[in-house]
Design an enzyme around this catalytic site. Sequence first.
Site, PDB file in Angstrom:
ATOM      1  N   LEU A 168      34.235  91.257 -19.698  1.00 31.77           N
ATOM      2  CA  LEU A 168      35.374  90.575 -20.324  1.00 31.77           C
ATOM      3  C   LEU A 168      35.483  89.117 -19.881  1.00 31.77           C
ATOM      4  CD1 LEU A 168      36.095  93.563 -20.937  1.00 31.77           C
ATOM      5  CD2 LEU A 168      38.468  93.009 -20.416  1.00 31.77           C
ATOM      6  N   ALA A 218      33.167  92.475 -24.509  1.00 32.35           N
ATOM      7  CA  ALA A 218      34.367  92.033 -25.214  1.00 32.35           C
ATOM      8  C   ALA A 218      33.951  90.906 -26.151  1.00 32.35           C
ATOM      9  CB  ALA A 218      35.423  91.548 -24.226  1.00 32.35           C
ATOM     10  N   TYR A 221      32.820  78.794 -28.195  1.00 33.98           N
ATOM     11  CA  TYR A 221      33.279  80.184 -28.024  1.00 33.98           C
ATOM     12  C   TYR A 221      32.682  81.084 -29.109  1.00 33.98           C
ATOM     13  CZ  TYR A 221      36.768  83.994 -27.564  1.00 33.98           C
ATOM     14  OH  TYR A 221      37.403  85.205 -27.407  1.00 33.98           O
ATOM     15  N   THR A 252      44.982  89.890 -29.568  1.00 34.26           N
ATOM     16  CA  THR A 252      45.674  90.869 -28.731  1.00 34.26           C
ATOM     17  C   THR A 252      46.695  90.137 -27.871  1.00 34.26           C
ATOM     18  OG1 THR A 252      43.724  92.278 -28.743  1.00 34.26           O
ATOM     19  CG2 THR A 252      45.296  92.649 -26.966  1.00 34.26           C
ATOM     20  N   GLY A 308      42.274  83.553 -15.072  1.00 33.56           N
ATOM     21  CA  GLY A 308      42.884  84.750 -14.499  1.00 33.56           C
ATOM     22  C   GLY A 308      43.734  84.381 -13.300  1.00 33.56           C
ATOM     23  N   ASP A 338      31.577  83.903 -10.116  1.00 38.55           N
ATOM     24  CA  ASP A 338      31.367  83.346 -11.445  1.00 38.55           C
ATOM     25  C   ASP A 338      30.161  84.043 -12.066  1.00 38.55           C
ATOM     26  OD1 ASP A 338      30.493  81.605 -13.595  1.00 38.55           O
ATOM     27  OD2 ASP A 338      31.835  80.096 -12.735  1.00 38.55           O
TER      28      ASP A 338
HETATM   29  P1  NAD Z   1      41.863  85.701 -20.218  1.00 35.75           P
HETATM   30  O1  NAD Z   1      41.556  84.263 -20.253  1.00 35.75           O
HETATM   31  O2  NAD Z   1      43.224  86.128 -19.770  1.00 35.75           O
HETATM   32  O3  NAD Z   1      40.827  86.484 -19.305  1.00 35.75           O
HETATM   33  C1  NAD Z   1      39.513  86.052 -19.096  1.00 35.75           C
HETATM   34  C2  NAD Z   1      39.182  86.281 -17.634  1.00 35.75           C
HETATM   35  O4  NAD Z   1      37.813  85.916 -17.413  1.00 35.75           O
HETATM   36  C3  NAD Z   1      40.022  85.417 -16.689  1.00 35.75           C
HETATM   37  O5  NAD Z   1      40.498  86.212 -15.631  1.00 35.75           O
HETATM   38  C4  NAD Z   1      39.045  84.354 -16.206  1.00 35.75           C
HETATM   39  O6  NAD Z   1      39.371  83.839 -14.940  1.00 35.75           O
HETATM   40  C5  NAD Z   1      37.727  85.112 -16.226  1.00 35.75           C
HETATM   41  N1  NAD Z   1      36.557  84.256 -16.351  1.00 35.75           N
HETATM   42  C6  NAD Z   1      36.345  83.256 -17.245  1.00 35.75           C
HETATM   43  N2  NAD Z   1      35.130  82.729 -17.071  1.00 35.75           N
HETATM   44  C7  NAD Z   1      34.545  83.416 -16.044  1.00 35.75           C
HETATM   45  C8  NAD Z   1      33.292  83.341 -15.399  1.00 35.75           C
HETATM   46  N3  NAD Z   1      32.369  82.433 -15.755  1.00 35.75           N
HETATM   47  N4  NAD Z   1      33.028  84.189 -14.374  1.00 35.75           N
HETATM   48  C9  NAD Z   1      33.958  85.094 -14.001  1.00 35.75           C
HETATM   49  N5  NAD Z   1      35.167  85.222 -14.571  1.00 35.75           N
HETATM   50  C10 NAD Z   1      35.455  84.391 -15.590  1.00 35.75           C
HETATM   51  O7  NAD Z   1      41.548  86.261 -21.676  1.00 35.75           O
HETATM   52  P2  NAD Z   1      41.767  87.704 -22.300  1.00 35.75           P
HETATM   53  O8  NAD Z   1      42.633  87.545 -23.480  1.00 35.75           O
HETATM   54  O9  NAD Z   1      42.136  88.691 -21.263  1.00 35.75           O
HETATM   55  O10 NAD Z   1      40.306  88.003 -22.843  1.00 35.75           O
HETATM   56  C11 NAD Z   1      39.412  88.858 -22.180  1.00 35.75           C
HETATM   57  C12 NAD Z   1      38.143  89.006 -23.007  1.00 35.75           C
HETATM   58  O11 NAD Z   1      38.456  89.536 -24.290  1.00 35.75           O
HETATM   59  C13 NAD Z   1      37.410  87.673 -23.243  1.00 35.75           C
HETATM   60  O12 NAD Z   1      36.032  87.899 -23.159  1.00 35.75           O
HETATM   61  C14 NAD Z   1      37.785  87.318 -24.666  1.00 35.75           C
HETATM   62  O13 NAD Z   1      36.775  86.554 -25.290  1.00 35.75           O
HETATM   63  C15 NAD Z   1      37.931  88.687 -25.294  1.00 35.75           C
HETATM   64  N6  NAD Z   1      38.833  88.629 -26.445  1.00 35.75           N
HETATM   65  C16 NAD Z   1      40.187  88.532 -26.275  1.00 35.75           C
HETATM   66  C17 NAD Z   1      41.009  88.450 -27.386  1.00 35.75           C
HETATM   67  C18 NAD Z   1      42.511  88.359 -27.258  1.00 35.75           C
HETATM   68  O14 NAD Z   1      43.188  88.238 -28.284  1.00 35.75           O
HETATM   69  N7  NAD Z   1      43.122  88.454 -26.088  1.00 35.75           N
HETATM   70  C19 NAD Z   1      40.465  88.460 -28.666  1.00 35.75           C
HETATM   71  C20 NAD Z   1      39.082  88.532 -28.794  1.00 35.75           C
HETATM   72  C21 NAD Z   1      38.273  88.632 -27.678  1.00 35.75           C
END
Ligand code: NAD
Length: 354
Positions: free
Chosen positions: A87, A128, A159, A189, A50, A70
């Site tokens: 998320l 999520a 994952y 997405t 992020g 975290d």
């Molecule tokens: P992203 O990587 O942009 O966002 C994930 C966020 O989680 C980041 O801001 C990261 O810094 C934070 N993060 C990671 N590990 C962490 C931890 N241990 N503690 C605190 N914060 C932590 O990804 P995204 O696409 O925005 O995905 C968000 C969620 O949606 C995720 O859980 C992902 O598995 C799920 N998801 C996304 C998609 C997609 O296509 N974008 C598809 C399926 C599932």
Amino acid sequence: MNVQKPTLSFNRRSRRVIVTGGAGFIGSHLCDSLLQRGDEVICVDNLYTGSVRNVRPLLNHRNFFFIEHDIRVPLRLQGSVDRIYNLACPASPPHYQADPVGTMRTCVVGTINMLELARQKSARFLQASTSEVYGDPEVHPQPESYVGHVNPIGPRACYDEGKRAAEAVIFDYHRLHGVEVKVARIFNTYGPRMLENDGRVVSNFIVQALRGEPITVYGSGQQTRSFCFVDDLIRGLEMLMESPAAVTGPFNLGNPQEMTIEAIAREVLARTKSKSPLQFKPLPADDPKRRKPTIEAARRVLGWQPSIPIEKGIEATIAYFTLSLATEASKPSATPARRKQVQRPISTAAAEVR
Ligand code: NAD
Ligand code: UDP
């Protein structure tokens, strides 16, 4: 890693919503939307993938709190919490594979920590989850009843199996402790605020096309995905969270319009008017051959379906990256290292003072 144990004090009573991963791509759009509804939003993020840039416009909002934390460490908060959107987790294969054990711990330990918080606060919990729980599917399209086909020892397992274990423990908290839970299985997405170096296909292709670099198609490009624009997804997540308590899911949330990866490349090239050539590269291990959600359950129970066609979503994403690449190019020292420094001042301490 900068891990802190925050204590927040609030002096007003309104609906408090935690968004873990709130500084990420999807999470930051969710924070925007919840604030617009009048909720108080606590964004919890360790900034692994992020960026503070995603929530910078919100930092002065009186209902927005940012905690650099975290979720693998238990989170202690004073006062009530009404909703937790979980998320936090890197979602792009190169990023979640860069620290596979860390990814598994975020999925499992992190989710248990947030479920504990939900239990203590009697908060509703939304996960999520992901279409990756279906692995490389043998059933097409994928209904929620399909139990999946994941390689438990491959590079995607940290994952895929992490998210599967998270679903298991979520339903155990529901059965054992009565926590109100909701599970969204999110399909691919895309949209504004993906990182330039995110590594996922839509952002990669757009950034490559805009820079005039080769478009890196993995494998034959005939594998398929079904792409959902982020605004549609956010609406689905909120509708699921606010559905009756008995509605748990899991629900597939995604756009059933299935496309080959080569077709996505050609769409991006046409819309950016780029002359970038296609460059075919080896297919990563365990890369799913096809993916398309069945969304009848979300339609019937939640009244949700996506409405933004791929052409419109791609245009909006191209517009975002056009601006973002131009802004980055105008900053001589806009390196990842510099971005890290910019993130430092926003801390738990800052959140406590407010
Ligand atoms: P992203 O990587 O942009 O966002 C994930 C966020 O989680 C980041 O801001 C990261 O810094 C934070 N993060 C990671 N590990 C962490 C931890 N241990 N503690 C605190 N914060 C932590 O990804 P995204 O696409 O925005 O995905 C968000 C969620 O949606 C995720 O859980 C992902 O598995 C799920 N998801 C996304 C998609 C997609 O296509 N974008 C598809 C399926 C599932
Ligand atoms: N992909 C590609 N070029 C890229 C990035 C990804 O061809 O630069 C392919 C990848 O191999 C996969 C599809 O696009 O078949 C979707 O990949 P992504 O990482 O976006 O999502 P996921 O594989 O997790 O669905």
